[in-house]
Design a protein around this motif. Sequence first.
Motif, PDB file in Angstrom:
ATOM      1  N   PHE A 148     -25.728  -4.162 -55.722  1.00  0.00           N
ATOM      2  CA  PHE A 148     -24.303  -4.339 -55.461  1.00  0.00           C
ATOM      3  C   PHE A 148     -24.019  -4.245 -53.966  1.00  0.00           C
ATOM      4  CE2 PHE A 148     -24.326  -3.412 -59.896  1.00  0.00           C
ATOM      5  CZ  PHE A 148     -23.131  -3.872 -60.434  1.00  0.00           C
ATOM      6  N   LEU A 149     -24.643  -3.249 -53.326  1.00  0.00           N
ATOM      7  CA  LEU A 149     -24.425  -3.055 -51.901  1.00  0.00           C
ATOM      8  C   LEU A 149     -24.861  -4.273 -51.103  1.00  0.00           C
ATOM      9  CD1 LEU A 149     -23.783  -1.150 -49.485  1.00  0.00           C
ATOM     10  CD2 LEU A 149     -26.161  -0.399 -49.601  1.00  0.00           C
ATOM     11  N   SER A 150     -26.017  -4.831 -51.459  1.00  0.00           N
ATOM     12  CA  SER A 150     -26.531  -5.980 -50.717  1.00  0.00           C
ATOM     13  C   SER A 150     -25.657  -7.205 -50.905  1.00  0.00           C
ATOM     14  CB  SER A 150     -27.967  -6.282 -51.155  1.00  0.00           C
ATOM     15  OG  SER A 150     -28.015  -6.670 -52.503  1.00  0.00           O
ATOM     16  N   LEU A 151     -25.067  -7.331 -52.100  1.00  0.00           N
ATOM     17  CA  LEU A 151     -24.190  -8.467 -52.350  1.00  0.00           C
ATOM     18  C   LEU A 151     -22.781  -8.243 -51.808  1.00  0.00           C
ATOM     19  CD1 LEU A 151     -25.187  -9.358 -56.034  1.00  0.00           C
ATOM     20  CD2 LEU A 151     -25.857 -10.550 -53.934  1.00  0.00           C
ATOM     21  N   GLY A 152     -22.438  -6.978 -51.503  1.00  0.00           N
ATOM     22  CA  GLY A 152     -21.082  -6.650 -51.087  1.00  0.00           C
ATOM     23  C   GLY A 152     -20.554  -7.469 -49.927  1.00  0.00           C
ATOM     24  N   ALA A 305     -24.288 -12.395 -42.533  1.00  0.00           N
ATOM     25  CA  ALA A 305     -25.019 -11.793 -41.416  1.00  0.00           C
ATOM     26  C   ALA A 305     -25.406 -10.349 -41.694  1.00  0.00           C
ATOM     27  CB  ALA A 305     -24.170 -11.869 -40.146  1.00  0.00           C
ATOM     28  N   LEU A 306     -24.656  -9.677 -42.582  1.00  0.00           N
ATOM     29  CA  LEU A 306     -24.946  -8.283 -42.898  1.00  0.00           C
ATOM     30  C   LEU A 306     -25.980  -8.116 -44.010  1.00  0.00           C
ATOM     31  CD1 LEU A 306     -21.323  -6.808 -42.739  1.00  0.00           C
ATOM     32  CD2 LEU A 306     -23.149  -6.508 -41.057  1.00  0.00           C
ATOM     33  N   LEU A 307     -26.348  -9.190 -44.670  1.00  0.00           N
ATOM     34  CA  LEU A 307     -27.296  -9.092 -45.778  1.00  0.00           C
ATOM     35  C   LEU A 307     -28.640  -8.464 -45.388  1.00  0.00           C
ATOM     36  CD1 LEU A 307     -26.783 -12.387 -47.808  1.00  0.00           C
ATOM     37  CD2 LEU A 307     -26.267 -10.057 -48.523  1.00  0.00           C
ATOM     38  N   TYR A 363     -31.402  -4.404 -38.186  1.00  0.00           N
ATOM     39  CA  TYR A 363     -30.835  -4.439 -39.534  1.00  0.00           C
ATOM     40  C   TYR A 363     -31.935  -4.373 -40.597  1.00  0.00           C
ATOM     41  CZ  TYR A 363     -26.032  -5.666 -38.114  1.00  0.00           C
ATOM     42  OH  TYR A 363     -24.776  -5.645 -37.606  1.00  0.00           O
ATOM     43  N   ILE A 364     -32.973  -5.194 -40.433  1.00  0.00           N
ATOM     44  CA  ILE A 364     -34.052  -5.225 -41.424  1.00  0.00           C
ATOM     45  C   ILE A 364     -34.782  -3.881 -41.460  1.00  0.00           C
ATOM     46  CG2 ILE A 364     -36.268  -6.294 -41.999  1.00  0.00           C
ATOM     47  CD1 ILE A 364     -35.109  -8.914 -40.786  1.00  0.00           C
TER      48      ILE A 364
END
Length: 455
Positions: A148-152, A305-307, A363-364
Amino acid sequence: MQTKAQDRSRWWILGAMGAILGVILLDETVVSVALPTIRDELHLSRLDAHWVVNIYLLVLACFAGAAGRLGDILGVRILLSAGLLIFGLSSALGGFAEDGFALLTARAVQGIGAALIFPLSMVILIQSFDEKERGLALGLYGGIGTVFLSLGPLVGGVLTEFLSWRWIFWVNPPVVLAVAAITWTFWRDPPHLSERGFDWKGLVLLVPGLAALVFGIMEGPDRGWVQPEVLAALIAGLAALTLFVRIERRIPTPLIAVTLFANPGFAAANMILFTAQFGKIALFVFGASYFQTKLGFSPLAAGAALLPIAFPQIFVAPMAGKVADKFGTRGPSLTGTALGTVAILLIALGMHQDVTALIYTGYILWGCCVPFLFVPPRRAIMSSVSQDLHGQASGISMTFQLLGGTVGMALGSSVFAITNSYPLVFCFVAGFAACVLAYSFASLAEARPSGRASG
């Protein structure tokens, strides 16, 4: 009767608790992408827009400890159900908000519902799996939530750009209904401690104390640190929290068992959770703002970009649970904290030099290490107390984690208001993380189960 580890229903419970964790995490991050649009449509100031995020985190942090304690006394299922009802209704109302006051009110009520759900979902999960499987269960629980967080960010960008920001709230009620149905079908409370009282005095001091302190930190840069209302809020908040700690140390049934912090490992594990949430809020809120205000990204592009922050966690979170089961807490937690600090510094450097490759590298790296900031410390915290204190320990860990987001949002907003610099915000976060790493290196050890909180 307590759910046995061999019972097939525990996997339904794991899925439901992971899903509701995911919705709560979604509401921390999905709003960050929509924030510039919400600000324009509802005519909010920059600071008011930040309160849309922080009032949810603040209320959540204030009441999470109380929810864990009440779960020990009243029973988990009925209290979790009340939280689901509050969260679902306030989410629907938030989508209909026509001005800033209505939205902030809905977000505050959402925080109350989430505060009931967050620690109690972990209690249900912990009591559904035996000791040897808890690390794996917590890893999967975090992994489901992380989906869910990653798709948020992406979901927030899609809904904001193609439908309306209001849909970021309207997606919650269907998930809430499904979780409620599974909980009532598969979960029965073990015997709870109905003879123990509830510390209302502690709650009355904790909630306004935290609220006043966070208000002072957030409003200081805009209003002026020497303005009477800011000084009064800071002084009142610190006084209330100091009195809260003194009272909690003396009473037999405290809201927050502060005596547990006499164990340096317990304290260090909670500080790591605090730091993880501190960094997460900075990355999502200020990262989304950086992409939209500095680079001119649309909400959808900013969400995409936040994914790289969240996507690796889907795969690493279950691994973190297995590593914690095999190697314990100290090594994985310290490694995660160290790499997380490096990741944030890389992001700050990339923003300072306008090198997006450095930002994405940070980020990664953060996405890969962050499960080790949540799963091993949380496992150690829950293993350090007896079953009758699981609600208490869960509430404490959730309170510290959520305070990390609240204080991080407040301090980050203050640093940005003073410097107008995204790199300096991230340098500040990295500096704090480095201090926690040093403290944890000296203090963190494997948790030893205890039957009761020391008095």
